[in-house]
Write an enzyme that holds these catalytic residues in place. Structure first.
Site, PDB file in Angstrom:
ATOM      1  N   ARG A 104      51.034 125.662 139.258  1.00 24.39           N
ATOM      2  CA  ARG A 104      52.428 125.967 138.913  1.00 24.39           C
ATOM      3  C   ARG A 104      53.232 124.711 139.190  1.00 24.39           C
ATOM      4  O   ARG A 104      53.283 124.218 140.318  1.00 24.39           O
ATOM      5  CB  ARG A 104      52.965 127.132 139.750  1.00 24.39           C
ATOM      6  CG  ARG A 104      54.467 127.295 139.595  1.00 24.39           C
ATOM      7  CD  ARG A 104      54.994 128.583 140.172  1.00 24.39           C
ATOM      8  NE  ARG A 104      54.714 129.701 139.292  1.00 24.39           N
ATOM      9  CZ  ARG A 104      55.356 130.871 139.314  1.00 24.39           C
ATOM     10  NH1 ARG A 104      56.335 131.067 140.182  1.00 24.39           N
ATOM     11  NH2 ARG A 104      55.044 131.844 138.492  1.00 24.39           N
ATOM     12  N   HIS A 131      54.551 130.089 130.280  1.00 24.14           N
ATOM     13  CA  HIS A 131      54.081 130.965 131.371  1.00 24.14           C
ATOM     14  C   HIS A 131      53.067 131.961 130.774  1.00 24.14           C
ATOM     15  O   HIS A 131      53.332 133.162 130.696  1.00 24.14           O
ATOM     16  CB  HIS A 131      55.281 131.684 131.986  1.00 24.14           C
ATOM     17  CG  HIS A 131      54.998 132.339 133.308  1.00 24.14           C
ATOM     18  ND1 HIS A 131      53.788 132.207 133.975  1.00 24.14           N
ATOM     19  CD2 HIS A 131      55.773 133.141 134.096  1.00 24.14           C
ATOM     20  CE1 HIS A 131      53.845 132.895 135.093  1.00 24.14           C
ATOM     21  NE2 HIS A 131      55.019 133.478 135.196  1.00 24.14           N
ATOM     22  N   GLN A 134      51.921 135.393 132.532  1.00 27.43           N
ATOM     23  CA  GLN A 134      52.864 136.512 132.480  1.00 27.43           C
ATOM     24  C   GLN A 134      52.712 137.279 131.174  1.00 27.43           C
ATOM     25  O   GLN A 134      52.825 138.501 131.137  1.00 27.43           O
ATOM     26  CB  GLN A 134      54.299 135.992 132.631  1.00 27.43           C
ATOM     27  CG  GLN A 134      55.326 137.089 132.651  1.00 27.43           C
ATOM     28  CD  GLN A 134      55.222 137.973 133.885  1.00 27.43           C
ATOM     29  OE1 GLN A 134      55.185 137.469 134.996  1.00 27.43           O
ATOM     30  NE2 GLN A 134      55.158 139.293 133.706  1.00 27.43           N
ATOM     31  N   ASP A 219      64.935 137.381 130.873  1.00 29.83           N
ATOM     32  CA  ASP A 219      64.538 136.585 132.034  1.00 29.83           C
ATOM     33  C   ASP A 219      65.817 135.969 132.608  1.00 29.83           C
ATOM     34  O   ASP A 219      66.878 136.034 131.963  1.00 29.83           O
ATOM     35  CB  ASP A 219      63.539 135.490 131.573  1.00 29.83           C
ATOM     36  CG  ASP A 219      62.926 134.694 132.717  1.00 29.83           C
ATOM     37  OD1 ASP A 219      63.047 135.129 133.891  1.00 29.83           O
ATOM     38  OD2 ASP A 219      62.333 133.635 132.455  1.00 29.83           O
ATOM     39  N   CYS A 259      59.974 139.523 133.584  1.00 28.29           N
ATOM     40  CA  CYS A 259      58.865 138.981 134.382  1.00 28.29           C
ATOM     41  C   CYS A 259      59.149 139.024 135.878  1.00 28.29           C
ATOM     42  O   CYS A 259      58.223 138.966 136.674  1.00 28.29           O
ATOM     43  CB  CYS A 259      58.542 137.562 133.928  1.00 28.29           C
ATOM     44  SG  CYS A 259      59.873 136.377 134.212  1.00 28.29           S
ATOM     45  N   ARG A 287      49.876 141.714 136.519  1.00 29.64           N
ATOM     46  CA  ARG A 287      49.515 140.306 136.760  1.00 29.64           C
ATOM     47  C   ARG A 287      48.145 140.256 137.450  1.00 29.64           C
ATOM     48  O   ARG A 287      47.302 139.419 137.145  1.00 29.64           O
ATOM     49  CB  ARG A 287      50.569 139.623 137.655  1.00 29.64           C
ATOM     50  CG  ARG A 287      51.933 139.464 137.002  1.00 29.64           C
ATOM     51  CD  ARG A 287      51.903 138.466 135.864  1.00 29.64           C
ATOM     52  NE  ARG A 287      51.398 137.160 136.261  1.00 29.64           N
ATOM     53  CZ  ARG A 287      52.118 136.199 136.826  1.00 29.64           C
ATOM     54  NH1 ARG A 287      53.392 136.374 137.066  1.00 29.64           N
ATOM     55  NH2 ARG A 287      51.565 135.035 137.140  1.00 29.64           N
TER      56      ARG A 287
HETATM   57  N1  NVA Z   1      61.890 131.369 133.687  1.00 30.45           N
HETATM   58  C1  NVA Z   1      61.623 131.639 135.090  1.00 30.45           C
HETATM   59  C2  NVA Z   1      60.397 132.471 135.246  1.00 30.45           C
HETATM   60  C3  NVA Z   1      60.060 132.833 136.664  1.00 30.45           C
HETATM   61  C4  NVA Z   1      58.806 133.620 136.793  1.00 30.45           C
HETATM   62  C5  NVA Z   1      61.465 130.316 135.823  1.00 30.45           C
HETATM   63  O1  NVA Z   1      60.831 129.409 135.288  1.00 30.45           O
HETATM   64  O2  NVA Z   1      62.004 130.191 136.941  1.00 30.45           O
HETATM   65  N1   CP Z   2      56.875 136.479 137.288  1.00 27.89           N
HETATM   66  C1   CP Z   2      56.441 135.541 138.120  1.00 27.89           C
HETATM   67  O1   CP Z   2      55.729 134.591 137.749  1.00 27.89           O
HETATM   68  O2   CP Z   2      56.837 135.727 139.414  1.00 27.89           O
HETATM   69  P1   CP Z   2      56.672 134.733 140.637  1.00 27.89           P
HETATM   70  O3   CP Z   2      57.597 133.562 140.403  1.00 27.89           O
HETATM   71  O4   CP Z   2      57.072 135.545 141.837  1.00 27.89           O
HETATM   72  O5   CP Z   2      55.251 134.268 140.719  1.00 27.89           O
END
Ligand code: NVA
Ligand code: CP
Length: 302
Positions: A104, A131, A134, A219, A259, A287
């Site tokens: 990540r 992502h 997800q 989101d 998500c 997930r």
């Molecule tokens: N768009 C959000 C998704 C978090 C799971 C981010 O990148 O922070």
């Molecule tokens: N939806 C998701 O990826 O959540 P986290 O940021 O908690 O991993």
């Protein structure tokens, strides 16, 4: 043989994605019935987190343990990655000891580069651009509640961010129509939109997107790494909230997904996560099941 990776949903064929979701549903059933499964006995997943996480970390770590393996949490604060060791070198070393690597991070280029030098499968667990994990969970959730996604109309309300880009890939792989409603200047990746113009359209009115939709998704307005834009985005996204009034425009059997984490009072009304159409808790739980299926697919080939 070169390892398979999941950097975007396009790394698996539609048929492979289909099988993976069936497998995830089967794994969920097995877990609930108390069946012990140790297909990844002695296998190790390295998890590199350069951004925060609750769901992704817990699901990958729990998933590895449930399959008889283990997971290593690697933060840039404690590894040489955080002190500037090149991705290429880190990829060679980490993948020589781990059976799969989950990353990540910020720039999508990093997971791309890592995968080129990795001997083990690499999983994108969120970048600024995509992502895909997800989406596996979202598509599993749709399948469990409503069956095949082919031909449905999905409305994305809000930022054209990493999740939105992944929904465009999902529209292609699962053969559905996607209508994105975003404020001007917050559109998803332009190349991706033009490569999928047969099924993706962009509007600036959330109501127009929601009209007749079978699935409404949103989101946060400011993603990780955009914290200093929060105020400006709060202004720009006014009117882009998913709430019970917007849901009324959708199909009568429409579902709502997010998500998570969610900001109640911003992209969703305070009551939206508990709305009868909301399946966000199933989506979060999936997930775990979807990624267990993914780990078996990438590490064992089934
Ligand atoms: N768009 C959000 C998704 C978090 C799971 C981010 O990148 O922070
Ligand atoms: N939806 C998701 O990826 O959540 P986290 O940021 O908690 O991993």
């Amino acid at each position: 043989m070169a390892p398979r990776h999941l950097l975007t949903l396009l790394d698996l064929t539609p048929a492979e994605l289909d099988n993976l979701l069936d497998h995830a549903i089967q794994l969920k059933r097995e877990l609930r019935s108390g069946t012990v499964r140790d297909t990844l006995h002695n296998r190790v997943l390295a998890m590199i987190f350069e951004k925060s996480s609750t769901r992704t970390r817990v699901s990958f770590e729990a998933g590895m343990i449930q399959l008889g393996g283990s997971a290593l949490f690697l933060s840039p604060r404690d590894t040489q990655l955080g002190r500037g060791e090149p991705i290429e070198d880190s990829a060679r070393v980490i993948s020589s000891m781990a059976d799969a690597v989950m990353i990540r991070t910020f720039e999508h280029q990093k997971v791309d580069t890592f995968s080129h030098f990795s001997k083990s499968p690499v999983i994108n667990a969120l970048t600024d651009d995509y992502h895909p994990c997800q989406l596996l969970a979202d598509m599993q959730t749709w399948r469990e509640h409503r069956g095949a996604a082919k031909g449905i109309r999905v409305a994305w309300i809000g930022d054209g961010n990493n999740m939105c880009n992944s929904y465009i890939n999902a529209a292609r792989q699962f053969d559905f129509e996607l209508v994105v409603a975003c404020p001007e200047g917050y559109e998803p990746n332009a190349d991706l939109v033009s490569a999928n113009q047969d099924r993706v359209s962009i509007v600036n009115d959330p109501k127009a997107a929601a009209e007749g939709a079978h699935l409404i998704v949103t989101d946060v307005w400011a993603s990780m790494g955009q914290e200093e834009e929060q105020q400006a985005r709060t202004n720009d996204f006014a009117g882009f909230q998913v709430n019970p009034d917007l849901m009324k425009l959708a199909d009568k059997d429409a579902l709502f997904m997010h998500c998570l984490p969610a900001h109640r009072g911003e992209e969703v009304s305070v009551d939206m996560l508990d709305h009868p159409a909301s399946v966000v808790w199933d989506e979060a739980e999936n997930r775990l099941h979807a990624q267990k299926a993914l780990l078996e697919f990438l590490i064992l080939g089934f």
